[in-house]
Motif scaffolding. Structure first.
Motif, PDB file in Angstrom:
ATOM      1  N   SER A  17     -12.274  10.214  -5.345  1.00 38.07           N
ATOM      2  CA  SER A  17     -11.088   9.564  -4.800  1.00 38.07           C
ATOM      3  C   SER A  17     -11.412   8.871  -3.490  1.00 38.07           C
ATOM      4  N   SER A  19      -9.118   6.402  -0.354  1.00 42.40           N
ATOM      5  CA  SER A  19      -7.884   5.760   0.061  1.00 42.40           C
ATOM      6  C   SER A  19      -8.213   4.611   0.996  1.00 42.40           C
ATOM      7  N   SER A  21      -6.495   1.421   3.443  1.00 42.03           N
ATOM      8  CA  SER A  21      -5.279   1.087   4.177  1.00 42.03           C
ATOM      9  C   SER A  21      -5.286  -0.379   4.568  1.00 42.03           C
ATOM     10  N   TYR A  80      -0.864   1.515   1.901  1.00 40.99           N
ATOM     11  CA  TYR A  80      -1.962   2.369   1.470  1.00 40.99           C
ATOM     12  C   TYR A  80      -2.216   2.184  -0.025  1.00 40.99           C
ATOM     13  N   GLN A  82      -4.062   4.638  -2.715  1.00 44.03           N
ATOM     14  CA  GLN A  82      -4.786   5.859  -3.055  1.00 44.03           C
ATOM     15  C   GLN A  82      -5.413   5.669  -4.417  1.00 44.03           C
ATOM     16  N   ASN A  84      -7.682   7.361  -7.339  1.00 47.34           N
ATOM     17  CA  ASN A  84      -8.211   8.596  -7.919  1.00 47.34           C
ATOM     18  C   ASN A  84      -8.953   8.289  -9.208  1.00 47.34           C
TER      19      ASN A  84
END
Length: 123
Positions: A17, A19, A21, A80, A82, A84
Motif C-alpha cells: 500500500s 498513499s 497527497s 489523498y 490511498q 492498496n
C-alpha cells in the motif's frame, strides 16, 4: 499563483500500500473538483480517480476500483489517494489536477496540474 504539490510516492512491493497527497494553494479549494491521473513511460496520461468539490462523490477507473480510495480535507486544502493491493501495472507518475466546480475524466479539461510523484511497484 495556484500550486498543486503531490507527495508520498515511492517504491513498494506488489500487494503493498501507498498513499499520495495533493496539497493545493492559491485557489478556493472547496470550489474545485480534483482528479488523479497517471502516466507510465510510453503511455498516455490516464484517469485514475476524481472527487467532487464537496467530497460528496468520487469516481474510479475500472482498473483501480476496489483498490484505491480518493478523499479530501477541504480544511487542509488536500486530496489523498490511498492505494492498496498495488500491482506492477500501477507503476507510473501520478498527477493531481484541479477543475473548477465539476470533475471530468479527460486531462485536457483540468485547469491546474501538479508536477507529479513517482509510484513504482516491484513484482
Amino acid at each position: 499563483q495556484v500550486q498543486l504539490v503531490e507527495s508520498g510516492g515511492g517504491l513498494v512491493q506488489a500487494g503493498g500500500s501507498l498513499s499520495v497527497s495533493c496539497a493545493a494553494s492559491g485557489l478556493t479549494f472547496s470550489n474545485y473538483s480534483v482528479g488523479w491521473f497517471r502516466q507510465a513511460p510510453g503511455k498516455e496520461r490516464e484517469f485514475v480517480a476524481l472527487i467532487t468539490y464537496s467530497g460528496g462523490m468520487s469516481t474510479y477507473a475500472d482498473s483501480v476500483k476496489g483498490r484505491f480510495t480518493i478523499s479530501r480535507d477541504n480544511a487542509k486544502n488536500t486530496v489523498y489517494l490511498q492505494m492498496n493491493s498495488l500491482k506492477p501495472e500501477d507503476t507510473a507518475v501520478y498527477y493531481c489536477a484541479a477543475r473548477y466546480y465539476s470533475g471530468r475524466y479527460y486531462p485536457g479539461e483540468y485547469d491546474y496540474w501538479g508536477q507529479g510523484t513517482q509510484v513504482t511497484v516491484s513484482s
